[in-house]
Design a protein around this motif. Structure first.
Motif, short mmCIF file in Angstrom:
data_model
loop_
_atom_site.label_atom_id
_atom_site.label_comp_id
_atom_site.label_asym_id
_atom_site.label_seq_id
_atom_site.Cartn_x
_atom_site.Cartn_y
_atom_site.Cartn_z
N THR A 96 4.34 1.06 -8.59
CA THR A 96 4.37 0.67 -7.28
C THR A 96 6.11 0.00 -7.08
O THR A 96 6.47 0.32 -6.06
N ARG A 97 6.39 -0.68 -7.89
CA ARG A 97 8.01 -1.15 -7.84
C ARG A 97 8.89 -0.22 -7.72
O ARG A 97 9.92 -0.24 -7.05
N ALA A 149 0.60 -3.73 -15.96
CA ALA A 149 2.18 -3.53 -15.73
C ALA A 149 2.47 -2.10 -15.49
O ALA A 149 3.39 -1.83 -14.70
N ASN A 150 1.59 -0.91 -15.82
CA ASN A 150 1.98 0.32 -15.54
C ASN A 150 1.82 0.59 -13.96
O ASN A 150 2.24 1.56 -13.45
N LEU A 151 0.63 0.13 -13.37
CA LEU A 151 0.42 0.24 -12.08
C LEU A 151 1.58 -0.38 -11.05
O LEU A 151 1.84 0.06 -10.15
N VAL A 162 0.72 -1.27 0.13
CA VAL A 162 0.09 0.02 0.11
C VAL A 162 0.83 1.21 0.18
O VAL A 162 0.87 2.29 -0.75
N ALA A 163 1.83 1.40 0.91
CA ALA A 163 2.98 2.52 1.10
C ALA A 163 3.52 2.55 -0.44
O ALA A 163 3.37 3.74 -0.82
N ALA A 164 4.26 1.67 -0.98
CA ALA A 164 4.87 1.68 -2.34
C ALA A 164 3.63 2.22 -3.43
O ALA A 164 4.16 3.11 -4.36
N ALA A 165 2.48 1.60 -3.30
CA ALA A 165 1.50 2.12 -4.50
C ALA A 165 1.13 3.54 -4.28
O ALA A 165 1.17 4.36 -5.28
N THR A 218 -7.08 -1.33 -11.93
CA THR A 218 -6.90 -1.72 -10.49
C THR A 218 -5.61 -2.49 -10.21
O THR A 218 -5.20 -3.30 -10.73
N LEU A 219 -5.10 -2.05 -8.86
CA LEU A 219 -3.84 -2.70 -8.59
C LEU A 219 -4.52 -3.45 -7.29
O LEU A 219 -5.09 -2.87 -6.22
N THR A 220 -4.41 -4.89 -7.35
CA THR A 220 -4.98 -5.59 -6.15
C THR A 220 -4.05 -6.15 -5.13
O THR A 220 -2.55 -6.41 -5.64
N ILE A 221 -4.30 -5.82 -3.87
CA ILE A 221 -3.19 -6.14 -2.84
C ILE A 221 -3.41 -6.91 -2.04
O ILE A 221 -4.71 -7.07 -1.51
#
Ligand code: PMP
Ligand code: GLN
Length: 390
Positions: free
Chosen positions: A259-260, A253-255, A103-106, A229-232
Motif C-alpha cells: 500500500t505504501r 508489514a507486507n500488506l 483504499v486506492a493505494a491498497a 487483513t489490511l484494516t482501513i
C-alpha cells in the motif's frame, strides 16, 4: 478536423467512471436551494479540543511534510485505539489522505491487472474507480434487500471466489445500506479467506457509528485474519471532520508495504497539523464520539419516522450516516426519477443508490438519505418531505 476540445480524452480505463454522484447531487442542491440530504457530511464541527489542537499545531510551525508513514504520535494513538477498543494488534500503520487514498493505494499496490476482487454490492463508488485504475476485475456479491435485509447468500460468496481471486474488499458498517456485518457473516468471510489464501481489505470508516447497542467487529480480529487483513479507517466520520482527510491503513508489514509503495506516489504525505490534532482526538475525545453516536441514532430515528410518515418503505439501518428507502413504496420504479422529483418538487436532495451497483436493475429501487445533518437542516428537510407527493 473535429474540435480537439470536444473529444473525451479520459482513458478507456476510466471512461465509465464519470463524475461522482456526490458532486453532482451537491451541485444540484446548491443550484436549486434544496436541502442536501445527499452527500454524507455533517454540518456541525468535531470536538473543540481537537480543533484547537490543529490550530496550535499550525501556529507552532508543524507545516512541512510529515514522515511518509505519518506523524509518530498519530501512529501511536492509532495503535492504542485498535488495541483498547478491539484487542487488535494494529501491526504496521500508514497514515493516508483519508480512507479514500488508503483504499486506492491498497488496490493499486496489491492487485495485478486481471486479479479478481470480491466486493459486496452495492459498494462505495470510489471502489469501482480504484479497481479500474488497478486493472482489477470486480466480482460483486449481492446484499439483497428482500427478506432478511441486506444479507448475502453464502453460496453466492463461495461461487464468486475463483483461482484468480486476490482479495475480498469489505465495508462494514456499510455505505449505502447501513448494514453492520454480524460475527457469523464475518466468520464465513474469514473462513473463506483462510481456505483460499486470500487477502482482506476492510473499510471501517463508520466504525464508531453503530446503533442500537450493536458492535462493530474488525475482520482482522477473527481467527486466521490478523496476518491477511489490511484494516482501513479514517478520522472524517469519527470526529465530524470529513474535510480533513486523515485516514490510515494498518496490518501486516507486507500488506502495508504494498500500500505504501502506491501511496508514496499518489500524495507522498499530507495534512501534518491535522495529523497532530487527530492524535489528540483519538487519545482524548472518544467520549465526544460516543455522544455523537447517540445523537446520530436519534437523527436516524427522526428521519426514518418522517420517511415512514410519507408512506416509504424504510430499510433497517444499523450504522453509518444513511437510511435507504424503496422508491416503489412511493410509486416510483426508478430511484433516479424519485430523486429528480424530490429535488424539484420538494426541494430535498437524496442519492439514487443504483450508482453503487454494477447491476443498475438490482439497484433501481433504492434511494439513500443522509441523516448526519444539523437540527435546522434535518427539520427543514423533514418539513419539505412531509409535503411531497408525486
Ligand atoms: N469509505 C466509505 C464507505 C465512505 O462512505 C467514505 C466517505 N465518507 C470513504 C470511504 C472516504 O473516507 P475519507 O473521507 O476518509 O476519504
Ligand atoms: N462518503 C460520502 C457519501 O457517501 C461522500 C464522499 C464524497 O463526496 N466523495 O456520501
Amino acid at each position: 478536423m473535429t474540435d480537439p476540445t470536444s473529444r473525451d480524452m479520459t482513458s478507456r480505463k476510466l471512461r465509465a467512471v464519470g463524475t461522482t454522484i456526490f458532486t453532482e447531487m451537491t451541485a444540484l442542491a446548491r443550484r436549486t436551494g434544496a436541502v442536501n440530504l445527499g452527500q454524507g457530511f455533517p454540518d456541525t464541527d468535531g470536538p473543540p479540543a481537537m480543533l484547537a489542537a490543529a490550530q496550535r499545531a499550525i501556529a507552532s510551525g508543524l507545516n512541512q511534510y510529515p514522515p511518509l508513514d505519518g506523524l509518530p504520535e498519530l501512529r501511536e494513538a492509532i495503535a492504542r485505539q485498535r488495541l483498547q477498543r478491539y484487542g487488535q494488534d494494529a501491526g504496521d500503520i500508514l497514515v493516508t489522505a483519508g480512507a479514500t487514498e488508503a483504499v486506492a493505494a491498497a488496490l493499486i499496490g496489491l492487485c495485478d491487472p486481471g486479479d479478481e476482487v470480491v466486493v459486496f454490492e452495492p459498494y462505495y463508488d470510489s471502489y469501482r474507480a480504484n479497481l479500474a485504475m488497478a486493472g482489477a476485475v470486480r466480482r460483486p456479491v449481492q446484499l439483497g434487500g428482500e427478506g432478511e435485509a441486506f444479507a448475502f447468500d453464502p453460496d453466492e460468496l463461495r461461487a464468486a471466489i475463483t483461482p484468480r481471486t486476490k482479495l475480498i474488499l469489505l465495508n462494514s458498517p456499510h455505505n449505502p445500506t447501513g448494514k453492520v456485518f454480524t460475527r457469523a457473516e464475518l466468520s464465513l468471510i474469514a473462513e473463506l479467506c483462510v481456505a483460499h489464501d486470500l487477502i482482506a481489505v476492510t473499510d471501517e470508516v463508520y466504525e464508531y457509528l453503530v446503533y442500537d447497542g450493536l458492535a462493530h467487529i474488525p475482520l482482522a480480529t477473527l481467527p486466521g485474519m490478523a496476518d491477511r487483513t489490511l484494516t482501513i479507517s479514517s478520522a472524517g466520520k469519527t470526529f465530524s471532520a470529513t474535510g480533513w482527510k486523515i485516514g490510515w491503513a494498518c496490518g501486516p508489514a507486507n500488506l502495508v508495504s504494498a500500500t505504501r509503495t502506491a501511496k508514496q506516489f499518489l500524495t507522498f504525505a499530507s495534512g501534518t497539523p491535522l495529523q497532530a490534532a487527530v492524535a489528540v482526538g483519538l487519545d482524548e475525545e472518544l467520549g465526544w464520539v460516543a455522544a455523537l453516536r447517540d445523537d446520530m441514532q436519534q437523527r436516524r430515528d427522526r428521519l426514518g419516522a418522517a420517511l415512514v410518515g410519507m408512506g416509504a418503505r424504510v430499510y433497517p439501518c444499523e450504522g453509518t450516516y444513511f437510511l435507504q428507502i424503496d422508491a416503489r413504496s412511493l410509486g416510483y420504479d426508478d430511484g433516479v426519477k424519485l430523486c429528480h422529483d424530490l429535488a424539484h418538487k420538494a426541494g430535498v436532495v437524496a442519492i439514487p443508490a443504483q450508482v453503487f451497483f454494477d447491476d443498475a436493475d438490482a439497484g433501481r429501487r433504492y434511494v439513500r438519505f443522509a441523516f448526519c445533518k444539523s437540527d435546522a437542516v434535518l427539520d427543514e428537510g423533514i418539513g419539505r418531505l412531509s409535503k411531497f407527493s408525486s
